[in-house]
Design an enzyme around this catalytic site. Sequence first.
Site, mmCIF file in Angstrom:
data_model
loop_
_atom_site.group_PDB
_atom_site.id
_atom_site.type_symbol
_atom_site.label_atom_id
_atom_site.label_comp_id
_atom_site.label_asym_id
_atom_site.label_seq_id
_atom_site.Cartn_x
_atom_site.Cartn_y
_atom_site.Cartn_z
ATOM 1 N N TYR A 50 -83.955 10.826 46.985
ATOM 2 C CA TYR A 50 -84.270 12.274 47.951
ATOM 3 C C TYR A 50 -84.466 13.411 47.117
ATOM 4 O O TYR A 50 -85.767 13.849 46.687
ATOM 5 C CB TYR A 50 -83.392 12.253 49.002
ATOM 6 C CG TYR A 50 -83.908 13.320 50.063
ATOM 7 C CD1 TYR A 50 -84.711 13.007 50.797
ATOM 8 C CD2 TYR A 50 -83.457 14.611 49.954
ATOM 9 C CE1 TYR A 50 -85.267 14.015 51.882
ATOM 10 C CE2 TYR A 50 -83.530 15.503 50.849
ATOM 11 C CZ TYR A 50 -84.656 15.178 51.877
ATOM 12 O OH TYR A 50 -84.902 16.422 52.711
ATOM 13 N N SER A 98 -89.951 11.451 53.391
ATOM 14 C CA SER A 98 -89.898 13.154 53.348
ATOM 15 C C SER A 98 -89.975 13.878 52.380
ATOM 16 O O SER A 98 -90.980 13.754 51.516
ATOM 17 C CB SER A 98 -88.664 13.660 54.519
ATOM 18 O OG SER A 98 -88.954 14.854 55.057
ATOM 19 N N ASP A 110 -95.435 12.767 64.002
ATOM 20 C CA ASP A 110 -94.453 13.621 63.104
ATOM 21 C C ASP A 110 -94.937 15.066 63.344
ATOM 22 O O ASP A 110 -95.891 15.362 62.750
ATOM 23 C CB ASP A 110 -94.836 12.940 61.791
ATOM 24 C CG ASP A 110 -93.621 13.493 60.932
ATOM 25 O OD1 ASP A 110 -93.092 14.575 61.179
ATOM 26 O OD2 ASP A 110 -93.386 13.123 59.782
ATOM 27 N N HIS A 158 -90.940 11.874 62.870
ATOM 28 C CA HIS A 158 -90.538 11.995 61.586
ATOM 29 C C HIS A 158 -89.365 10.698 61.078
ATOM 30 O O HIS A 158 -89.254 10.627 60.071
ATOM 31 C CB HIS A 158 -89.979 13.358 61.074
ATOM 32 C CG HIS A 158 -89.738 13.563 59.780
ATOM 33 N ND1 HIS A 158 -90.720 13.981 59.069
ATOM 34 C CD2 HIS A 158 -88.678 13.965 58.935
ATOM 35 C CE1 HIS A 158 -90.414 13.994 57.711
ATOM 36 N NE2 HIS A 158 -89.010 14.053 57.472
#
Length: 722
Positions: free
Chosen positions: A488, A568, A651, A686
């Site tokens: 991430y 993301s 999203d 999302h």
Amino acid sequence: MKNLLLVAMVAALATCSCSVSGPAESESSRILYPQTKKVDLVEDHFGTRVADPYRWLEDADSADTRAWVEAENKVTQGYLSQIPERARIKKRLTSIWNYERYGAPAHRGPFYIFSRNSGLQRQSVIYKAKAIDAEPEVLLDPNTLSADGTVALSHTSYTDDGRYMAYGVAASGSDWVEWHVREVETAKDLPDVIRWSKFSGASWLKDGSGFYYGRYDEPSPGKSLQAVNKNQKLFFHKLGTAQDKDRLVYARADKPDWSFGADVTDDGQFLVVTQSESTENRNRVFLQDLREKSPRMQPFLDAFDASYIVVGNDADVFYVLTNRNAPRYRMVAIERSRPQPEAWKTLIPEPAGRVVLEDVTMVNNQFVGLLLTDARSSLQIYGLDGKRGKEIALPSIGSVSAFVGLRAQKEAFYSFGSYLYPTTIYRYDFPQGISTVFKKPLVSFDAARYETVEAFYPSKDGTKIPMFITYRKGLVRNTQNPTLLYGYGGFNVSETPGFSPASAGWLEMGGIYAVACLRGGGEYGQEWYDAGRLKNKQNVFDDFIAGAEYLIREGYTSTPKLAIQGGSNGGLLVGACITQRPDLFGAALPAVGVMDLLRFHKFTIGWAWKSDYGDPDKKEDFEIAYRYSPLHNIHAGTRYPATFITTADHDDRVAPLHSFKFAATLQAAQAGTAPVLIRIETKAGHGGGKPTDKLIEERADMYGFLFRELKMTFPPDFGGGV
């Protein structure tokens, strides 16, 4: 600011852009991608001319875009239909997912309130019980709110006496929340309805007469998914009244980027308003003395120089967790009348070494600190004077993801899990000083067959990066093990060990599951975060690339067997890494990624991400972002790894345009034989609130893709050997 140079642009997008032509051959079959139309649009960014030929895909609701989505999904489903192993993968994932799981209970008044999913329910159900061992009753079943399970429970807030529950619901994965109020005893709704709330909880007055919440102005009809979210306002809703009668508590028309969170202190005397700007890890704190007849909003911690989290108070003394002059955080006592830093009293000092004081909760009139050591959790009790007390023993290396209790209570509940330890709910008895299991799941997964190690590898600049690696015991490092590397690396988010039925399924397929704790996260505090954002963002990609190289160097895997995954900000990570090092990976799974770093700030809440990505309308920030923006670093004639992009048409956090434009560009540029596919979920957002069946379908598609592209074979005992 940039100048817009419109060289030539197609005036209308009335014709369908999705006729199928232009073959691209994969190793297993010929994939005919949709021939995505291009427009001649070029912008000048501080002297750099940047083409944006797929700008038309930004309009998610246009007939052309809908036709393109349908055509791309048809291609992707056609590819997946040729993978017979996918059905077996889905069957096994369904079996693993089918276990009873709970959330940590909240004890409010006479009720224990908690979530439970029987296994394959689309959404978890909220239950109530008048004793911890009593038979629970349904308080709220979100599965009854929609026929297909796409309306999800997103937030809950309870009065301390357990009389009322405010609950927020979100449709199709949207961040927009509609608030309702339910009486806990009767499980019946009051007529109160609150609309157009977003990025907000609900904080009750102690008498239960109403609650505080944040909302935005109602967007224009048909624009709720793309509306730019600015000018949030803080309101108070009094029970039994219509929303248009709600009292405006605080707003700043002169500060459109300000957003607000509100909490009423345990003693009911103060409203604590936390003001933030974008996703910056710093904030202001304002106070309202609710004892006043006409409470005024007064600055308390107004420097906007650090993170300030009010944990509790005793009268006019506030206990605050902060990283001011303490990048790994400390807890201080601050008098309301003397908020200057020189007057603060440190109660819990900043930890030494590689330890972060991640969170503090007040229960049993004590502080409970959640600490991270090399991304692993521990729980430590402190007195109100900061004196170190008992450590709450945890069952293994793993993560505490919730610690739930009130200051006056003598018990608390917490959830604990790890890659090989399914999330278990514990009850901690403060007078006895012991933890007992409240709910332990029974999962169709033999964790004893596997092991997790934490390795530390050098990044490009020599920085040591932690990585958790989980695999079957007795693994031979012969470079041939299919490996999924996850990351991430952003927004101060820590990657800590946690259980997932999806990763368990991957392990059973014979895969290695690795998680890298990259800079840009919060694993080592503010300095670690700062080292992976803005001008330092490239460090995040270097860390991830170095993690892949480490796994290869140590013989765990090799390029043809290595896949990377992230969602993301992690989708950006994957996109940047395959465009910077397309030779290093066998496959990639970027999900709901931020792919266009020149226009991310123009949609929904994207402007708030400038804390990590900078402002592309400023020359210096543009030059940095342009160097790593995945969309703008795709080069025709390059052999890219097999790529399976996932996004959703609803999203409203990372708009699907990012994935749409990235997919179209990558398909057009691909010189190799590896497929580039995009899977576009409908009636989803999302990721939050996605129904269980959709989660399983999506993961089966991902793993089916990896099974084929990494040339995997099932272990003899996969799925019980059937």
